[in-house]
Design an enzyme around this catalytic site. Structure first.
Site, mmCIF file in Angstrom:
data_model
loop_
_atom_site.group_PDB
_atom_site.id
_atom_site.type_symbol
_atom_site.label_atom_id
_atom_site.label_comp_id
_atom_site.label_asym_id
_atom_site.label_seq_id
_atom_site.Cartn_x
_atom_site.Cartn_y
_atom_site.Cartn_z
ATOM 1 N N SER A 13 0.802 -1.225 0.000
ATOM 2 C CA SER A 13 0.000 0.000 0.000
ATOM 3 C C SER A 13 0.835 1.275 0.000
ATOM 4 C CB SER A 13 -0.923 0.004 1.224
ATOM 5 O OG SER A 13 -0.177 -0.056 2.431
ATOM 6 N N SER A 43 7.135 4.567 1.828
ATOM 7 C CA SER A 43 6.756 5.778 1.090
ATOM 8 C C SER A 43 6.355 6.897 2.036
ATOM 9 C CB SER A 43 5.595 5.473 0.137
ATOM 10 O OG SER A 43 5.957 4.524 -0.827
ATOM 11 N N ALA A 46 9.295 8.747 3.525
ATOM 12 C CA ALA A 46 10.253 9.410 2.627
ATOM 13 C C ALA A 46 10.343 10.903 2.916
ATOM 14 C CB ALA A 46 9.851 9.176 1.175
ATOM 15 N N GLN A 47 11.540 11.364 3.291
ATOM 16 C CA GLN A 47 11.745 12.769 3.630
ATOM 17 C C GLN A 47 12.262 13.574 2.450
ATOM 18 O OE1 GLN A 47 14.616 12.511 6.768
ATOM 19 N NE2 GLN A 47 13.147 11.860 8.328
ATOM 20 N N GLY A 48 13.143 12.958 1.666
ATOM 21 C CA GLY A 48 13.919 13.715 0.692
ATOM 22 C C GLY A 48 13.123 14.474 -0.338
ATOM 23 N N GLU A 114 20.766 17.188 -3.569
ATOM 24 C CA GLU A 114 21.190 16.070 -2.732
ATOM 25 C C GLU A 114 22.415 15.405 -3.348
ATOM 26 O OE1 GLU A 114 17.883 13.522 -1.858
ATOM 27 O OE2 GLU A 114 16.625 15.172 -1.177
ATOM 28 N N HIS A 228 21.937 4.182 3.923
ATOM 29 C CA HIS A 228 21.884 5.641 4.022
ATOM 30 C C HIS A 228 22.939 6.089 5.022
ATOM 31 C CE1 HIS A 228 20.446 9.731 4.403
ATOM 32 N NE2 HIS A 228 19.607 9.512 3.411
ATOM 33 N N ARG A 274 26.003 7.946 -2.055
ATOM 34 C CA ARG A 274 25.710 7.390 -0.734
ATOM 35 C C ARG A 274 26.634 6.254 -0.328
ATOM 36 N NH1 ARG A 274 19.056 7.442 -0.897
ATOM 37 N NH2 ARG A 274 18.844 9.667 -0.415
ATOM 38 N N HIS A 331 18.883 1.078 3.783
ATOM 39 C CA HIS A 331 17.937 2.074 3.280
ATOM 40 C C HIS A 331 17.149 1.628 2.046
ATOM 41 C CE1 HIS A 331 16.244 6.041 2.831
ATOM 42 N NE2 HIS A 331 16.817 6.240 1.658
ATOM 43 N N ARG A 366 21.493 3.694 -5.866
ATOM 44 C CA ARG A 366 20.429 4.626 -6.264
ATOM 45 C C ARG A 366 20.821 6.078 -6.047
ATOM 46 N NH1 ARG A 366 16.399 7.246 -3.504
ATOM 47 N NH2 ARG A 366 16.562 5.993 -1.593
ATOM 48 N N SER A 371 13.763 7.359 -6.078
ATOM 49 C CA SER A 371 12.870 6.247 -5.743
ATOM 50 C C SER A 371 11.398 6.622 -5.882
ATOM 51 C CB SER A 371 13.154 5.741 -4.325
ATOM 52 O OG SER A 371 13.048 6.781 -3.382
ATOM 53 N N LEU A 372 11.013 7.794 -5.390
ATOM 54 C CA LEU A 372 9.621 8.213 -5.555
ATOM 55 C C LEU A 372 9.298 8.431 -7.032
ATOM 56 C CD1 LEU A 372 9.093 10.721 -2.577
ATOM 57 C CD2 LEU A 372 8.548 8.287 -2.687
#
Length: 526
Positions: A13, A43, A46-48, A114, A228, A274, A331, A366, A371-372
């Protein structure tokens, strides 16, 4: 046993699941099955932000090369180009769905930068709550037309004549159900909970990868696990993630004496890829030296990063000191169930999207905030593909075999699995540590099989899935004797760009023996 039929069944979900459902549920009967609460996903955490080349001085080609370089040239270039070229249109579609991205006073987007990005191209929402904004807005839309089943655990995929036609499930009361649909979509997220310190939701135990592997789907790139660099830690325990965007706004990684850790270690220093930063931090911590994120250069930190400030406050970290204690944590999984650009796996009828999928866009490491983007881009492609396909008219629905009295053998605890993975298959790997882990996992090979006529609980199921995924990660890491991206071996630490000798390592449960890996171990005399 209850049998439920639908047009589309989505397992998981998170953002990818909700994006698919938002598009399909207008005309299709869509069911979302999730083993916890519908909002419990990576999801939401997710902060970034979400990366897209939308500014006037940016271009998809720049985003492409940043992604390829960060991925150590292991990326599928065709898929990566598709991903980044879709970025601007994806942002437009999200805005149409009601997503609010942060803007500057002149109404332009407040773009962040980033690690390994050559431009400011990261869109945020709520400062550092982008995932929450996306999930909650889409969930509000999806609830109107979609059936959402919470606390329902997917056990195994149902394969008929080589085609996936459904999924077996259990609920918290151990009641079994069979969901039948012409389109089954795995959106189960990652594998972070296989490690002691992780940024991931408690639900990220690799279930989708394990189910797909048992069903015979192709799995690849399992050795590439991203750690991370900056998890907030206290008393050696991970408390929460400190987004890379904090370093993008000027924070520096410092020692107890105030020295800059990344100075001279990489041209981009604190904003290096990273894997580079995580290894540097890990090396320092192994010498028993504490590390901090110095945020003194960031004005109005609590306003810019309210979620992170709240995590620090909960952990009793005084931000007036301008130092946040950090350590790396598991991460993101770059590998997973192999898919094409339409989300199709090697099994007809079975799709995968989000972190459970191996699209090839992340390579060996990555790029931040891709990712989003991956979730939204390929969720859209899956939905459009399904809308163009005709459903089959009728299928034979087999009944899940009744569980017998025979119980599964002794299983390790979740803590034991975490300890083995962290110690032996973590940020830095050695031939000896991988050999030790393989030997340990092979003692539980029985846990990686299908469980016909075996009485197994949901908790035991989770452990079996974790064993299966841990085994695949370990074996892939053993097979790849070079170092690349998120996979680093001390016995082969140096490789030059574009000159790696290994190609993609694939596994499949549909081998002549239960596991391809079993043959590899016999061959290598591990």
């Amino acid at each position: 046993m209850t049998v439920i039929k639908a047009d589309v069944v989505i397992i998981g979900s998170g953002l990818a699941s909700l994006m698919v459902a938002d598009i399909l549920s207008v005309t299709k009967n869509v069911i979302i099955i999730t083993k916890s609460n519908v909002t419990d996903s990576n999801s939401l955490l997710a902060q970034g932000g979400i990366a897209a080349a939308i500014s006037g001085d940016d271009d998809w080609r720049d985003h492409f090369f940043d992604t390829i370089r960060a991925g150590c040239y292991h990326n599928d270039e065709t898929m990566t180009e598709f991903l980044v070229r879709q970025g601007p249109s994806v942002i437009d579609s999200l805005i149409e769905k009601g997503i609010d991205f942060d803007r500057c006073k002149d109404k332009s987007y407040a773009l962040g930068k980033e690690g390994a990005h050559g431009r400011r191209r990261i869109l945020h929402s709520g400062g550092d709550a982008t995932g929450k904004e996306l999930v909650m807005k889409l969930l509000a839309r999806v609830k109107e037309n979609t059936t959402i089943i919470e606390h329902e655990y997917a056990i195994d995929l149902l394969i008929q004549n080589g085609t996936c036609i459904g999924v077996y499930t259990k609920n918290s009361e151990q009641s079994k159900s069979t969901y039948i649909a012409p389109f089954i979509i795995l959106a189960t997220g990652g594998i972070g909970q296989l490690y002691e310190v992780t940024s991931n939701s408690e639900q990220a135990t690799g279930d989708g990868i394990a189910m797909a592997f048992r069903a015979g789907a192709a799995i690849a790139d399992m050795e590439f696990v991203q750690f991370h660099p900056t998890m907030l830690v206290k008393s050696s325990k991970g408390i929460g993630l400190v987004s890379e965007a904090v370093r993008g706004e000027g924070a520096r990684i410092v020692t107890e004496k105030g020295d800059f850790l990344m100075a001279g270690k990489h041209p981009l220093e604190d904003l290096a890829p990273r894997d580079v930063v995580a290894r540097a931090i890990n090396e320092h911590l192994c010498k028993n030296g504490l590390l901090y994120l110095d945020i003194s250069n960031i004005e109005h930190f609590t306003k810019r990063f309210p979620s992170i400030a709240a995590i620090c406050e909960k952990a009793n970290i005084d931000l007036h000191d301008n130092r946040i204690p950090i350590a790396p944590g598991a991460h993101f999984m770059m590998g997973g169930v192999v898919t094409n650009e339409k989300g199709e796996t090697s099994i007809p009828g079975l799709y995968a999207v989000g972190e459970v999928a191996r699209t090839g866009v992340h390579g060996a490491n990555r790029l931040a905030s891709n990712s989003l983007l991956e979730c939204v881009v390929f969720a859209t492609e899956i939905a459009n593909e399904i809308l163009q396909k005709q459903q089959f008219s009728s299928i034979f629905v087999p009944v899940m075999e009744e569980e017998g009295t025979r119980k599964i053998g002794h299983l390790p605890s979740e803590l034991e699995i975490k300890e083995v993975m962290t110690k032996c298959v973590g940020i830095v790997r050695t031939r000896q540590s991988l050999k030790e882990a393989l030997s340990w996992f092979t003692t539980y090979r029985f846990a990686m099989l299908h469980w016909k006529n075996i009485n197994i609980t949901i908790e035991q199921q989770k452990i079996c899935n974790m064993i299966t995924v841990g085994y695949l990660i370990t074996l892939a890491a053993w097979e790849r004797t070079e170092s690349r991206g998120g996979h680093y071996r001390t016995d082969h630490p140096h490789s030059l760009e574009r000159k790696w000798k290994h190609k993609t390592i694939y596994f499949s449960g549909a081998s002549e023996k239960p596991y391809v890996s079993a043959k590899c171990i016999e061959k290598l005399s591990v």
